[in-house]
Write a protein that holds these residues in place. Structure first.
Motif, PDB file in Angstrom:
ATOM      1  N   MET A 107       0.827  -1.201   0.000  1.00  0.00           N
ATOM      2  CA  MET A 107       0.000   0.000   0.000  1.00  0.00           C
ATOM      3  C   MET A 107       0.869   1.261   0.000  1.00  0.00           C
ATOM      4  O   MET A 107       0.636   2.191  -0.773  1.00  0.00           O
ATOM      5  CB  MET A 107      -0.911   0.005   1.221  1.00  0.00           C
ATOM      6  CG  MET A 107      -1.899   1.135   1.229  1.00  0.00           C
ATOM      7  SD  MET A 107      -3.118   0.957   2.533  1.00  0.00           S
ATOM      8  CE  MET A 107      -2.321   1.828   3.851  1.00  0.00           C
ATOM      9  N   ALA A 124       2.666   1.701  -3.432  1.00  0.00           N
ATOM     10  CA  ALA A 124       1.781   2.243  -4.464  1.00  0.00           C
ATOM     11  C   ALA A 124       1.538   3.729  -4.245  1.00  0.00           C
ATOM     12  O   ALA A 124       1.578   4.521  -5.195  1.00  0.00           O
ATOM     13  CB  ALA A 124       0.456   1.489  -4.462  1.00  0.00           C
ATOM     14  N   SER A 125       1.322   4.117  -3.004  1.00  0.00           N
ATOM     15  CA  SER A 125       1.077   5.520  -2.697  1.00  0.00           C
ATOM     16  C   SER A 125       2.293   6.385  -3.048  1.00  0.00           C
ATOM     17  O   SER A 125       2.169   7.450  -3.660  1.00  0.00           O
ATOM     18  CB  SER A 125       0.733   5.660  -1.216  1.00  0.00           C
ATOM     19  OG  SER A 125       0.516   7.005  -0.889  1.00  0.00           O
ATOM     20  N   THR A 184       0.777  -8.148  -1.061  1.00  0.00           N
ATOM     21  CA  THR A 184       1.373  -7.070  -1.850  1.00  0.00           C
ATOM     22  C   THR A 184       0.370  -6.497  -2.842  1.00  0.00           C
ATOM     23  O   THR A 184       0.206  -5.276  -2.946  1.00  0.00           O
ATOM     24  CB  THR A 184       2.622  -7.576  -2.604  1.00  0.00           C
ATOM     25  OG1 THR A 184       3.553  -8.085  -1.651  1.00  0.00           O
ATOM     26  CG2 THR A 184       3.272  -6.476  -3.405  1.00  0.00           C
ATOM     27  N   VAL A 185      -0.305  -7.379  -3.566  1.00  0.00           N
ATOM     28  CA  VAL A 185      -1.255  -6.928  -4.585  1.00  0.00           C
ATOM     29  C   VAL A 185      -2.450  -6.209  -3.948  1.00  0.00           C
ATOM     30  O   VAL A 185      -2.835  -5.117  -4.384  1.00  0.00           O
ATOM     31  CB  VAL A 185      -1.724  -8.112  -5.457  1.00  0.00           C
ATOM     32  CG1 VAL A 185      -2.872  -7.719  -6.365  1.00  0.00           C
ATOM     33  CG2 VAL A 185      -0.559  -8.649  -6.276  1.00  0.00           C
ATOM     34  N   SER A 186      -3.023  -6.804  -2.899  1.00  0.00           N
ATOM     35  CA  SER A 186      -4.177  -6.160  -2.267  1.00  0.00           C
ATOM     36  C   SER A 186      -3.775  -4.848  -1.595  1.00  0.00           C
ATOM     37  O   SER A 186      -4.521  -3.866  -1.644  1.00  0.00           O
ATOM     38  CB  SER A 186      -4.851  -7.093  -1.269  1.00  0.00           C
ATOM     39  OG  SER A 186      -3.960  -7.450  -0.241  1.00  0.00           O
ATOM     40  N   ALA A 242      -1.306  -2.886  -2.599  1.00  0.00           N
ATOM     41  CA  ALA A 242      -1.075  -1.919  -3.676  1.00  0.00           C
ATOM     42  C   ALA A 242      -2.401  -1.373  -4.202  1.00  0.00           C
ATOM     43  O   ALA A 242      -2.529  -0.171  -4.471  1.00  0.00           O
ATOM     44  CB  ALA A 242      -0.272  -2.563  -4.799  1.00  0.00           C
ATOM     45  N   LEU A 243      -3.396  -2.254  -4.339  1.00  0.00           N
ATOM     46  CA  LEU A 243      -4.715  -1.790  -4.787  1.00  0.00           C
ATOM     47  C   LEU A 243      -5.333  -0.826  -3.780  1.00  0.00           C
ATOM     48  O   LEU A 243      -5.907   0.203  -4.167  1.00  0.00           O
ATOM     49  CB  LEU A 243      -5.637  -2.984  -5.020  1.00  0.00           C
ATOM     50  CG  LEU A 243      -5.351  -3.805  -6.270  1.00  0.00           C
ATOM     51  CD1 LEU A 243      -6.222  -5.055  -6.297  1.00  0.00           C
ATOM     52  CD2 LEU A 243      -5.551  -2.980  -7.521  1.00  0.00           C
ATOM     53  N   CYS A 244      -5.201  -1.137  -2.500  1.00  0.00           N
ATOM     54  CA  CYS A 244      -5.721  -0.230  -1.462  1.00  0.00           C
ATOM     55  C   CYS A 244      -5.001   1.108  -1.500  1.00  0.00           C
ATOM     56  O   CYS A 244      -5.622   2.166  -1.346  1.00  0.00           O
ATOM     57  CB  CYS A 244      -5.580  -0.865  -0.079  1.00  0.00           C
ATOM     58  SG  CYS A 244      -6.732  -2.204   0.222  1.00  0.00           S
ATOM     59  N   TRP A 292      -3.596   2.486  -4.122  1.00  0.00           N
ATOM     60  CA  TRP A 292      -4.022   3.178  -5.330  1.00  0.00           C
ATOM     61  C   TRP A 292      -5.387   3.840  -5.111  1.00  0.00           C
ATOM     62  O   TRP A 292      -5.595   4.993  -5.461  1.00  0.00           O
ATOM     63  CB  TRP A 292      -4.061   2.199  -6.499  1.00  0.00           C
ATOM     64  CG  TRP A 292      -4.501   2.831  -7.774  1.00  0.00           C
ATOM     65  CD1 TRP A 292      -3.773   3.658  -8.583  1.00  0.00           C
ATOM     66  CD2 TRP A 292      -5.791   2.708  -8.376  1.00  0.00           C
ATOM     67  NE1 TRP A 292      -4.535   4.047  -9.648  1.00  0.00           N
ATOM     68  CE2 TRP A 292      -5.773   3.480  -9.551  1.00  0.00           C
ATOM     69  CE3 TRP A 292      -6.942   2.004  -8.025  1.00  0.00           C
ATOM     70  CZ2 TRP A 292      -6.876   3.572 -10.370  1.00  0.00           C
ATOM     71  CZ3 TRP A 292      -8.041   2.107  -8.868  1.00  0.00           C
ATOM     72  CH2 TRP A 292      -7.992   2.876 -10.022  1.00  0.00           C
ATOM     73  N   VAL A 293      -6.318   3.082  -4.521  1.00  0.00           N
ATOM     74  CA  VAL A 293      -7.658   3.615  -4.265  1.00  0.00           C
ATOM     75  C   VAL A 293      -7.590   4.769  -3.263  1.00  0.00           C
ATOM     76  O   VAL A 293      -8.232   5.805  -3.460  1.00  0.00           O
ATOM     77  CB  VAL A 293      -8.603   2.498  -3.760  1.00  0.00           C
ATOM     78  CG1 VAL A 293      -9.898   3.068  -3.221  1.00  0.00           C
ATOM     79  CG2 VAL A 293      -8.877   1.500  -4.869  1.00  0.00           C
ATOM     80  N   ASP A 340      -5.076   6.754  -2.646  1.00  0.00           N
ATOM     81  CA  ASP A 340      -4.432   7.905  -3.270  1.00  0.00           C
ATOM     82  C   ASP A 340      -5.394   8.595  -4.237  1.00  0.00           C
ATOM     83  O   ASP A 340      -5.481   9.824  -4.257  1.00  0.00           O
ATOM     84  CB  ASP A 340      -3.169   7.467  -4.003  1.00  0.00           C
ATOM     85  CG  ASP A 340      -2.363   8.651  -4.491  1.00  0.00           C
ATOM     86  OD1 ASP A 340      -1.696   9.282  -3.656  1.00  0.00           O
ATOM     87  OD2 ASP A 340      -2.431   8.948  -5.703  1.00  0.00           O
TER      88      ASP A 340
END
Length: 93
Positions: free
Chosen positions: A20, A23-24, A71-73, A75-77, A79-80, A82
């Motif tokens: 998370m 990604a941010s 990692t994937v979940s 990163a998605l969180c 992204w959402v 942000d």
């Protein structure tokens, strides 16, 4: 319940938080330019996450599926979160 399962779940949660934050920071670096400190932070977090994934390959009993899923979940969180923060941020004139 096996105590190793609990520790593994905590590690997946930590990896999710790293995903998370990565990604941010990557999205912030994209907004501010490649030379910005956000890009350095994203790369550092990505290296730590990669190291954790590598440990999953080396140490028996560690579930890399949980690491990848975290990692994937995460990163998605990130992204959402942000995207939501950018939508709510006041626009500059």
């Amino acid at each position: 319940r096996d105590s190793r399962t609990v520790r593994g779940s905590q590690l997946c949660l930590l990896i999710g938080l790293l995903g998370m934050e990565c990604a941010s920071e990557a999205l912030a670096a994209r907004r501010h330019g490649a030379g910005h400190e956000h890009a350095e932070h994203a790369m550092a977090i990505a290296r730590v996450t990669g190291f954790a994934l590598a440990l999953g390959l080396v140490i028996p009993g560690l579930d890399n599926a949980g690491h990848v899923g975290g990692t994937v979940s995460g990163a998605l969180c990130g992204w959402v979160a942000d995207a939501t923060a950018q939508r709510k941020a006041p626009r500059k004139l």
